[in-house]
Scaffold this active site. Sequence first.
Site, mmCIF file in Angstrom:
data_model
loop_
_atom_site.group_PDB
_atom_site.id
_atom_site.type_symbol
_atom_site.label_atom_id
_atom_site.label_comp_id
_atom_site.label_asym_id
_atom_site.label_seq_id
_atom_site.Cartn_x
_atom_site.Cartn_y
_atom_site.Cartn_z
ATOM 1 N N CYS A 9 0.921 -1.109 0.171
ATOM 2 C CA CYS A 9 0.212 0.173 -0.139
ATOM 3 C C CYS A 9 1.026 1.297 0.272
ATOM 4 C CB CYS A 9 -0.619 -0.499 1.340
ATOM 5 S SG CYS A 9 -2.074 0.952 1.388
ATOM 6 N N CYS A 81 -3.994 -0.769 -2.182
ATOM 7 C CA CYS A 81 -5.233 0.181 -3.275
ATOM 8 C C CYS A 81 -4.285 1.005 -3.903
ATOM 9 C CB CYS A 81 -4.293 1.683 -1.926
ATOM 10 S SG CYS A 81 -2.426 1.958 -1.746
ATOM 11 N N CYS A 88 4.253 -1.349 -8.540
ATOM 12 C CA CYS A 88 3.859 -1.877 -8.178
ATOM 13 C C CYS A 88 4.094 -2.932 -9.218
ATOM 14 C CB CYS A 88 3.513 -3.252 -6.587
ATOM 15 S SG CYS A 88 4.393 -2.355 -5.854
#
Length: 139
Positions: A9, A81, A88
């Site tokens: 996140c 999120c 990522c």
Amino acid sequence: MTTRVLFVCTGNSARSQMAEYILRALGGDDLEVFSAGTDPRPVHPLTIRVLQEIHIDAGDAVSKGIDQFIGKDFDYIITVCDRTRDQCASFPGHHTPIHWGFDDPSAVEGDEENQLKAFRRVRGEIITRIRNWIAVANK
């Protein structure tokens, strides 16, 4: 064989921490579970509180940066999120990327009761998603 999971996140202060501790509690001994943030902030006190409400001790929770996990192998990297999903996408190594978007309960303003409602709602959504994932992953 152990399955390694990393939840990511932005702040690693609420959603990814909840997901880490919930999966540890529900997932069994064949899982190694971690969480990290792209811009780590201290773990939100309500994160610890709402986990304690369901008998999960997260008193040792520490916010971690994603950089400390580069070069480590994971079977799944699960972003929780929307902001971190794209960041990522280029995480090195072979893994299955998964995205579960949850609202950020730490962004809710107002009194503590209003904030607690948000944390409890997101906690419930995370539990549901994890239970469904475990059921599918164990087939």
